[in-house]
Write a protein that holds these residues in place. Structure first.
Motif, PDB file in Angstrom:
ATOM      1  N   PHE A 149       0.846  -1.195   0.000  1.00  0.00           N
ATOM      2  CA  PHE A 149       0.000   0.000   0.000  1.00  0.00           C
ATOM      3  C   PHE A 149       0.882   1.246   0.000  1.00  0.00           C
ATOM      4  O   PHE A 149       0.996   1.942  -0.996  1.00  0.00           O
ATOM      5  CB  PHE A 149      -0.950  -0.015   1.194  1.00  0.00           C
ATOM      6  N   ALA A 150       1.556   1.508   1.105  1.00  0.00           N
ATOM      7  CA  ALA A 150       2.492   2.630   1.173  1.00  0.00           C
ATOM      8  C   ALA A 150       3.886   2.161   0.782  1.00  0.00           C
ATOM      9  O   ALA A 150       4.202   0.977   0.847  1.00  0.00           O
ATOM     10  CB  ALA A 150       2.503   3.212   2.583  1.00  0.00           C
ATOM     11  N   GLY A 151       4.724   3.088   0.376  1.00  0.00           N
ATOM     12  CA  GLY A 151       6.084   2.763   0.001  1.00  0.00           C
ATOM     13  C   GLY A 151       6.927   2.382   1.204  1.00  0.00           C
ATOM     14  O   GLY A 151       6.641   2.778   2.344  1.00  0.00           O
ATOM     15  N   ALA A 152       7.986   1.621   0.959  1.00  0.00           N
ATOM     16  CA  ALA A 152       8.840   1.140   2.047  1.00  0.00           C
ATOM     17  C   ALA A 152       9.480   2.292   2.809  1.00  0.00           C
ATOM     18  O   ALA A 152       9.572   2.270   4.052  1.00  0.00           O
ATOM     19  CB  ALA A 152       9.908   0.214   1.489  1.00  0.00           C
ATOM     20  N   THR A 191       7.799   6.321   9.188  1.00  0.00           N
ATOM     21  CA  THR A 191       6.659   6.401  10.110  1.00  0.00           C
ATOM     22  C   THR A 191       6.907   5.590  11.377  1.00  0.00           C
ATOM     23  O   THR A 191       6.690   6.078  12.492  1.00  0.00           O
ATOM     24  CB  THR A 191       5.378   5.907   9.416  1.00  0.00           C
ATOM     25  N   ILE A 192       7.340   4.349  11.223  1.00  0.00           N
ATOM     26  CA  ILE A 192       7.532   3.478  12.390  1.00  0.00           C
ATOM     27  C   ILE A 192       8.932   3.592  12.981  1.00  0.00           C
ATOM     28  O   ILE A 192       9.208   3.042  14.046  1.00  0.00           O
ATOM     29  CB  ILE A 192       7.234   2.006  12.025  1.00  0.00           C
ATOM     30  N   ARG A 193       9.827   4.295  12.241  1.00  0.00           N
ATOM     31  CA  ARG A 193      11.208   4.508  12.681  1.00  0.00           C
ATOM     32  C   ARG A 193      11.937   3.191  12.963  1.00  0.00           C
ATOM     33  O   ARG A 193      12.622   3.036  13.967  1.00  0.00           O
ATOM     34  CB  ARG A 193      11.240   5.416  13.919  1.00  0.00           C
ATOM     35  N   GLU A 194      11.727   2.248  12.080  1.00  0.00           N
ATOM     36  CA  GLU A 194      12.400   0.955  12.165  1.00  0.00           C
ATOM     37  C   GLU A 194      12.862   0.531  10.775  1.00  0.00           C
ATOM     38  O   GLU A 194      12.264   0.932   9.764  1.00  0.00           O
ATOM     39  CB  GLU A 194      11.472  -0.123  12.733  1.00  0.00           C
TER      40      GLU A 194
END
Length: 306
Positions: free
Chosen positions: A229-232, A238-241
């Motif tokens: 869905f969203a790009g890598a 976003t998740i900072r991982e």
């Protein structure tokens, strides 16, 4: 003088002039860098003969390889309103459509056709990533609905090949409305008891992944196709991982239960025929025709009896 001017001089010039070489005779594989001759690449369905990397293929070329004898009938798609929002960024939306039509030779980002695959009748739809990144607009929504309605009318399964960057921003909310519209079209097939098979090709992302591309009875993907869905990079920020290796690739999704199959493009035809005939309760496909048995002459039967 005329003889020298009209014949000798042009002949000398032609011998020493630089010959023009046609463009696009060779294609460089983006994965391994191998230079591939265009005829060799086309014969291998745009798959690299060295590393098996699957390059983009147009819907028309895909259908020519998929349907028996390369013969299929296009399904008419209702016209959509062009540029309903009068959108303009660096170019007018209408100019972008005209440029994409000229480049791809297609009306919009999806082609719908009907025909037979190994004598198995199906309706098929395929997105064209070369047409504005295969983005989903009102025409694509109309095309999927037309494909579903045609499949229900003919009582045939629907096979859809997805390749898209997501919703078409130039159509705004009208583009996003195609997500529920296409979901309703898929439900029509389910209520009619007809199989809906999705083949996810590289790349399939955005609103397309969030709607009709992930609603198949059987989910197939081509090797190494990017699906999400969203790009890598957006997810990582976003998740900072750090995401695992191969994230959003077909093989990773197969290992984690998001797909049923990962199938090489050259094996896709046989795989689709097997699935369609199994889901519709038909006997296995005939691989080859044998001549009808010849009845033995009466004299031979009499000798056999004695």
């Amino acid at each position: 003088m005329n003889w020298i001017t009209n014949y000798v001089r042009p002949k000398i010039n032609s011998l020493f002039s630089r010959r023009e070489v046609p463009e696009n005779l060779w294609t460089k594989c983006p994965e391994c860098g191998t230079m591939l001759f265009h005829r060799e690449l086309a014969a291998n369905l745009n798959v690299c003969t060295t590393c098996e990397h699957h390059m983009a293929i147009s819907p028309r070329e895909r259908f020519e390889a998929l349907f028996d004898g390369g013969i299929f009938t296009e399904v008419k798609v209702p016209e959509a309103v062009v540029d309903p929002l009068h959108f303009r960024d660096q170019k007018k939306y209408t100019d972008r459509i005209k440029a994409a039509q000229k480049t791809s030779g297609e009306k919009d980002a999806m082609l719908v056709a009907e025909g037979e695959i190994n004598r198995t009748p199906v309706v098929a739809a395929a997105q064209d990533f070369a047409f504005m990144a295969g983005s989903m607009g009102m025409y694509v929504g109309n095309a999927i609905i037309a494909a579903a309605e045609r499949a229900v009318k003919l009582k045939r399964p629907l096979v859809l090949f997805s390749a898209s960057g997501g919703a078409r921003m130039q159509e705004g909310m009208l583009s996003l409305m195609q997500m529920p519209r296409t979901t309703v079209a898929v439900q029509m097939l389910k209520e009619a008891g007809l199989p809906y098979i999705v083949v996810l090709t590289h790349p399939t992302t955005g609103g397309v992944t969030a709607s009709y591309a992930m609603l198949g009875d059987v989910q197939i993907a081509e090797p190494n196709a990017q699906i999400g869905f969203a790009g890598a990079r957006v997810i990582e920020q976003t998740i900072r991982e750090k995401l695992p290796e191969g994230f959003q690739r077909a093989e990773y999704l197969l290992d984690h239960g998001m797909l049923d199959r990962v199938v090489h493009r050259k094996a896709m035809k046989d795989e689709l025929v097997t699935l369609v005939r199994m889901l519709t309760g038909q006997p296995p496909a005939i691989k080859g025709d044998l001549p009808a048995p010849v009845e033995a002459p009466a004299a031979s039967r009499a000798e056999a009896g004695t």
